[in-house]
Design a protein around this motif. Structure first.
Motif, mmCIF file in Angstrom:
data_model
loop_
_atom_site.group_PDB
_atom_site.id
_atom_site.type_symbol
_atom_site.label_atom_id
_atom_site.label_comp_id
_atom_site.label_asym_id
_atom_site.label_seq_id
_atom_site.Cartn_x
_atom_site.Cartn_y
_atom_site.Cartn_z
ATOM 1 N N ALA A 250 0.828 -1.203 0.000
ATOM 2 C CA ALA A 250 0.000 0.000 0.000
ATOM 3 C C ALA A 250 0.861 1.252 0.000
ATOM 4 N N ARG A 251 1.945 1.247 0.741
ATOM 5 C CA ARG A 251 2.830 2.413 0.759
ATOM 6 C C ARG A 251 3.505 2.626 -0.592
ATOM 7 N N ARG B 60 0.750 9.864 -4.669
ATOM 8 C CA ARG B 60 1.161 11.204 -4.215
ATOM 9 C C ARG B 60 1.860 11.963 -5.323
ATOM 10 N N GLY C 223 0.913 4.118 -2.691
ATOM 11 C CA GLY C 223 0.632 5.470 -2.231
ATOM 12 C C GLY C 223 1.666 6.475 -2.681
ATOM 13 N N SER D 284 -7.818 6.672 -1.672
ATOM 14 C CA SER D 284 -7.081 5.684 -0.891
ATOM 15 C C SER D 284 -6.601 4.539 -1.758
ATOM 16 N N VAL D 285 -5.665 3.784 -1.179
ATOM 17 C CA VAL D 285 -5.257 2.472 -1.683
ATOM 18 C C VAL D 285 -5.970 1.436 -0.822
ATOM 19 N N ASP E 248 -0.661 9.970 4.950
ATOM 20 C CA ASP E 248 0.220 8.897 5.398
ATOM 21 C C ASP E 248 -0.420 8.137 6.558
ATOM 22 N N TYR F 215 -5.148 2.707 2.924
ATOM 23 C CA TYR F 215 -4.067 3.674 3.123
ATOM 24 C C TYR F 215 -4.423 4.985 2.446
ATOM 25 N N GLN F 216 -4.412 6.072 3.238
ATOM 26 C CA GLN F 216 -4.626 7.409 2.693
ATOM 27 C C GLN F 216 -3.254 8.049 2.491
ATOM 28 N N PRO F 217 -2.764 8.099 1.249
ATOM 29 C CA PRO F 217 -1.369 8.512 1.037
ATOM 30 C C PRO F 217 -1.090 9.977 1.351
#
Length: 275
Positions: free
Chosen positions: A16-17, A24, A20, A104-105, A126, A121-123
């Motif tokens: 997810a990161r 971004r 993200g 989100s992811v 974070d 995950y809300q990039p």
């Protein structure tokens, strides 16, 4: 389960990161984002595809035998076993395209017929919300549980609304009209995965949807997060595990049945606004 020193939950969060970071970059890119239409008000961008590929590559390196069900790449069967990773690389594409900072992811895992893991995950914030079956819900390293139930007339309720050719507008409008006089507010921010997860951790008091057409990848991760936080999650018939999710209601156990009846009853609210 998967035999690997790195837990599946850890891998999902890494994936997810990775996705993200791509989102971004796209969100902050100068100028308009190029996109192509996949259908009525359903857009796919370079960033959707790049994010989904990053998720698949990250997970496959650690757990090569899992299958995938992705919004952009479709279905890839598992090599061994019944573990399928369900991916929405960019939940809230319209928000992303219009520079609304709410998307989100969303990554979930299904083992056989059961949803077992969820990551949302809300990039831009974070913020990592995640859950594993029978292990609870977390924001980062902090365990989160649903707060005490509010009275119906104090509740802030989230939903997804149909648009263009996607869904049943009369049903959605009828149900919203049933709820509007009874609750403190209704919101449709535009990322179902986030809204469902937020209902789990108490930022919304509930989430419901029927008229909008929600796919499994839109809701699966949020369902796991909300359930592990202590919410009751069913469709609007009360079924907690339908073969196909054509409706959804997420709420505190003390308010779930009351909300379900309020949405379906069409009875007028009391003069004080309380049910």
């Amino acid at each position: 389960m998967i035999g690997n020193s790195e837990s599946l939950s850890d891998t999902l969060q890494l994936a997810a990161r990775a996705a993200g970071a791509i989102l971004r970059e796209g969100y902050h890119a100068a100028g308009a984002i190029d996109f192509e239409s996949k259908g009525a008000s359903d857009f796919v961008t370079h960033y959707d595809r790049a994010a989904e590929n990053a998720i698949i590559d990250t997970i496959r390196r650690a757990h090569p035998d899992v299958g995938f069900l992705g919004e952009e790449t479709g279905a890839t069967p598992a090599r061994d076993g019944e573990i399928t990773v369900i991916i929405d690389p960019l939940d809230g594409t319209n928000n992303f395209l219009h520079r609304v900072p709410h998307f989100s992811v969303s990554i979930a895992v299904r083992e056989g017929d059961a949803l077992t893991h969820g990551v949302v995950y809300q990039p831009l914030l974070d913020e990592m919300l995640w859950a594993e079956r029978d292990q609870g819900t977390y924001r980062g390293e902090q365990r989160i549980t649903a707060p005490p139930a509010r009275a119906l007339h104090e509740m802030l309720v989230a939903t997804c609304l149909p648009y263009h050719a996607k869904g049943d507008c009369p049903t959605s409008l009828s149900q919203m009209a049933d709820l509007m006089p009874r609750v403190a507010g209704i919101r449709a921010p535009g990322s179902a995965a986030l809204e469902i997860a937020y209902a789990g951790i108490g930022r919304f008091d509930a989430f419901w949807s029927q008229g909008a057409r929600l796919e499994l990848w839109d809701i699966a991760a949020g369902i796991v997060i909300a359930r592990e936080a202590g919410c009751t999650v069913t469709d609007l018939t009360g079924n907690p595990a339908p073969t196909e999710w054509t409706s959804l209601l997420v709420a505190h156990p003390e308010r779930h049945d009351e909300l379900r009846e309020a949405i379906r009853s069409g009875e007028p609210a009391s003069p004080t606004g309380q049910a």
